[in-house]
Motif scaffolding. Structure first.
Motif, PDB file in Angstrom:
ATOM      1  N   SER A  55       0.709  -1.216  -0.048  1.00 28.13           N
ATOM      2  CA  SER A  55      -0.049   0.087   0.083  1.00 28.13           C
ATOM      3  C   SER A  55       0.838   1.230  -0.081  1.00 28.13           C
ATOM      4  N   THR A  56       0.077   2.491  -0.105  1.00 30.92           N
ATOM      5  CA  THR A  56       0.808   3.740  -0.132  1.00 30.92           C
ATOM      6  C   THR A  56       1.607   3.918   1.264  1.00 30.92           C
ATOM      7  N   GLU A  58       2.410   1.679   3.415  1.00 29.76           N
ATOM      8  CA  GLU A  58       3.307   0.604   3.651  1.00 29.76           C
ATOM      9  C   GLU A  58       4.703   1.011   2.969  1.00 29.76           C
ATOM     10  N   TYR A 130       5.695  -0.051  -9.915  1.00 32.49           N
ATOM     11  CA  TYR A 130       4.533   0.754  -9.820  1.00 32.49           C
ATOM     12  C   TYR A 130       4.387   1.607 -11.152  1.00 32.49           C
ATOM     13  N   VAL A 134      -4.335   2.446 -10.053  1.00 32.46           N
ATOM     14  CA  VAL A 134      -4.911   1.037  -9.874  1.00 32.46           C
ATOM     15  C   VAL A 134      -5.014   0.333 -11.234  1.00 32.46           C
ATOM     16  N   TYR A 157       3.093  -1.972  -6.188  1.00 32.64           N
ATOM     17  CA  TYR A 157       2.039  -1.047  -5.767  1.00 32.64           C
ATOM     18  C   TYR A 157       1.200  -0.475  -6.651  1.00 32.64           C
ATOM     19  N   GLY A 159      -1.520   1.452  -6.489  1.00 36.47           N
ATOM     20  CA  GLY A 159      -1.865   2.764  -6.372  1.00 36.47           C
ATOM     21  C   GLY A 159      -1.228   3.725  -7.032  1.00 36.47           C
ATOM     22  N   ALA A 163      -1.628   7.715  -6.005  1.00 34.32           N
ATOM     23  CA  ALA A 163      -2.074   7.768  -4.781  1.00 34.32           C
ATOM     24  C   ALA A 163      -0.818   7.989  -4.093  1.00 34.32           C
TER      25      ALA A 163
END
Length: 175
Positions: A55-56, A58, A130, A134, A157, A159, A163
């Motif tokens: 996640s962002t 994390e 990334y 999404v 990642y 997002g 994000a």
């Protein structure tokens, strides 16, 4: 008669209110179908690619911890990476459609060997891949290829930079 007319009027008003609520709320149902479609697409990509997700929050915590991690931005260099990217990220273009076979025409002329060189010799190193957001699947291709090449600690990642910016985290750029 007046009583019947009042009951009828009240019933008509109630029916109108319920129909308006239904009309106003129907957009929420359509939004939920769209969210579900996106979530299922993401889960299926993760299953096919056999990588994990991060996640962002994390990713920010990981970078703040100064852990050794390779972050890869899979967006186009000029149109995206050069303008803004997760600080410290390296750039390696991947296409949006699934890339089952390596195709230099879809990786900005870069070879599989150049990707391996970027990833480095440590197959257990933490790698985070990334793209923009999404629904963008460039990051899926990058993460899936890292796994195909034998890297074991690969995360996507999902997002992406949208994000990251949405969380108000700082971005890097190339001058």
């Amino acid at each position: 008669m007046k009583f019947v007319r009042n009951v009828f009027s009240l019933a008509a008003v109630c029916a109108l209110m319920f129909s308006l609520v239904g009309c106003l709320g129907s957009d929420k149902f359509e939004q939920e179908v769209s969210k579900e479609t996106g979530a299922i697409k993401l889960v299926r990509e993760i299953q096919r690619g056999d990588y994990d997700v991060i996640s962002t929050a994390e990713l920010k915590a990981l970078l703040d911890s100064k852990a050794e991690v390779l972050v890869i931005d899979t967006m186009p260099y000029e149109a995206s990476y050069k303008k803004e990217h997760v600080p410290g990220a390296k750039q390696f273009l991947f296409p949006i459609p699934d890339m089952d076979e390596w195709d230099v025409t879809k990786t900005d002329g870069k070879t599989q060997e150049q990707f391996v060189e970027m990833l480095g010799p440590d197959k257990d190193k933490e790698i985070v891949v990334y793209c923009g957001f999404v629904k963008c699947s460039r990051s899926h291709n990058g993460a899936a290829w890292a796994k195909k090449l034998g890297y074991t600690n690969v995360k996507r990642y999902p997002g992406g930079i949208f994000a990251w910016k949405g969380a108000k985290y700082p971005v890097g750029s190339v001058k």
